[in-house]
Design an enzyme around this catalytic site. Structure first.
Site, PDB file in Angstrom:
ATOM      1  N   TRP A  84     -55.415  15.518  23.900  1.00 39.96           N
ATOM      2  CA  TRP A  84     -54.712  14.655  22.952  1.00 39.96           C
ATOM      3  C   TRP A  84     -53.302  14.348  23.441  1.00 39.96           C
ATOM      4  CZ3 TRP A  84     -55.575  15.169  17.010  1.00 39.96           C
ATOM      5  CH2 TRP A  84     -56.926  14.939  16.737  1.00 39.96           C
TER       6      TRP A  84
ATOM      7  N   LYS B 130     -57.625  16.547  11.683  1.00 42.99           N
ATOM      8  CA  LYS B 130     -59.036  16.749  12.026  1.00 42.99           C
ATOM      9  C   LYS B 130     -59.545  17.999  11.329  1.00 42.99           C
ATOM     10  CE  LYS B 130     -60.571  18.797  15.724  1.00 42.99           C
ATOM     11  NZ  LYS B 130     -60.881  19.159  17.136  1.00 42.99           N
TER      12      LYS B 130
ATOM     13  N   ASP C 221     -48.161  30.421  17.151  1.00 39.22           N
ATOM     14  CA  ASP C 221     -49.172  30.260  16.107  1.00 39.22           C
ATOM     15  C   ASP C 221     -48.606  29.372  15.003  1.00 39.22           C
ATOM     16  OD1 ASP C 221     -51.121  30.491  14.181  1.00 39.22           O
ATOM     17  OD2 ASP C 221     -51.386  32.649  14.419  1.00 39.22           O
TER      18      ASP C 221
ATOM     19  N   ASP D  53     -49.373  25.316  20.565  1.00 38.74           N
ATOM     20  CA  ASP D  53     -50.663  26.011  20.574  1.00 38.74           C
ATOM     21  C   ASP D  53     -50.423  27.486  20.900  1.00 38.74           C
ATOM     22  OD1 ASP D  53     -53.781  24.741  20.870  1.00 38.74           O
ATOM     23  OD2 ASP D  53     -53.491  26.852  21.375  1.00 38.74           O
TER      24      ASP D  53
ATOM     25  N   ASP E 277     -54.810  18.930  15.601  1.00 37.36           N
ATOM     26  CA  ASP E 277     -56.085  19.262  16.232  1.00 37.36           C
ATOM     27  C   ASP E 277     -56.336  20.769  16.133  1.00 37.36           C
ATOM     28  OD1 ASP E 277     -58.457  18.865  17.549  1.00 37.36           O
ATOM     29  OD2 ASP E 277     -57.585  18.827  19.550  1.00 37.36           O
TER      30      ASP E 277
ATOM     31  N   GLY F 243     -54.959  19.987  26.232  1.00 34.74           N
ATOM     32  CA  GLY F 243     -54.011  18.921  26.547  1.00 34.74           C
ATOM     33  C   GLY F 243     -54.579  17.523  26.514  1.00 34.74           C
TER      34      GLY F 243
END
Length: 284
Positions: free
Chosen positions: A100, A202, A137, A121, A162, A98
């Site tokens: 970000w 990222k 997912d 997530d 992320d 959590g």
């Protein structure tokens, strides 16, 4: 040098604190303050002065606690590119634990504006105020459908990716797994991001970076690479993509004059013909 620095501080109005303060005698000589008596009279006095003046030097600056260290990297990126703004919809892919999302809520002013922050997530995270969490997912179609249902008629202004694989310690494998996570995030991004929106990705640096960059260049007006100072001890890198152009058809991307490809039709052409022959397909 220390004496001159203290004299300069005094001449500029700084306050000298500690046991040496009553011993400092100033006199002006040519505009520079002279300090003839600054030597401590005992070792205890010197130790007290050092302690009172150097304790603050070794004290870490106050930092707002976040749930993850990676939040500082996002803050540094936002300081440079101004990604998070009020009255926007922010999608955080791979949001656990959590960090970000906390930065997104803070910088997008979700508490005092119409901003929405949505996190996705596989691992359930502790709830946050002004935050919507979807457990699923990113590689599954059901997760995308659930996300589109939460978005409703709106689309995201900013998609943060992320998503990261479980690192095994082998550079090549970690890099390839990271690229696979980027592709899963890109599928969701193409459906949820509005035209002109921004995408932050990222990934683990490696030889497949040019291919990932080529894909992003085909979808966005500008793509910039950045490695914030908070991630200098890792192999993590980021692409900041602005100006989403949308998904074009495969036919428009094919350059060969002998290639005739129509997305979503040719793959099932044979099966459709068979179903029509069996009378099992209603073309209406």
């Amino acid at each position: 040098a220390v004496v001159f620095g203290m004299a300069l501080m005094w001449s500029r109005g700084a306050v000298v604190q500690g046991p040496l303060q009553p011993r400092i005698q100033l006199r002006r000589a040519g505009g520079i303050a002279a300090l003839p008596h600054v030597r401590p009279q005992s070792g205890q006095e010197a130790a007290e002065w050092i302690k009172s003046n150097l304790d603050s030097y070794h004290t870490r600056p106050f930092r707002v606690p976040y749930r993850s260290q990676g939040a500082w990297g996002l803050r540094q990126i936002d300081d440079r590119f101004s990604l998070l703004r009020p009255d926007t919809v922010v999608l955080d892919l791979g949001c656990f634990p959590g960090g970000w999302s906390e930065v997104a809520i803070e910088r997008a002013e979700a508490s005092s504006s119409s901003s929405r922050v949505i996190g996705v997530d596989t691992t359930r995270m502790d709830p946050l105020e002004y935050h919507t969490f979807i457990q699923g997912d990113v590689s599954k179609k059901e997760t995308t459908q659930q996300l589109m249902k939460v978005l409703g008629d709106s689309r995201a202004d900013l998609v943060l990716s992320d998503v990261a694989p479980v690192l095994v310690g082998l550079k090549e494998e970690d890099h390839l797994n990271s690229m696979m996570c980027c592709l899963h995030a890109a599928k969701i991004m193409e459906r949820s991001l509005k035209l002109g929106g921004t995408f932050l990705s990222k990934f683990q640096a490696g030889p497949q970076m040019p291919h990932w960059r080529a894909y992003l260049d085909s979808r966005f007006e500008t793509v910039r690479s950045i490695k914030p100072a908070a991630t200098r001890q890792t192999r993590e890198m980021f692409y900041v993509c602005k100006g989403f152009l949308g998904r074009q058809s495969i036919a428009s991307e094919a350059k060969s004059k002998n290639v005739f490809k129509h997305e979503g039709v040719d793959q099932w052409h044979g099966e459709l013909q068979w179903l029509r022959g069996q009378g099992l397909l209603d073309d209406e």
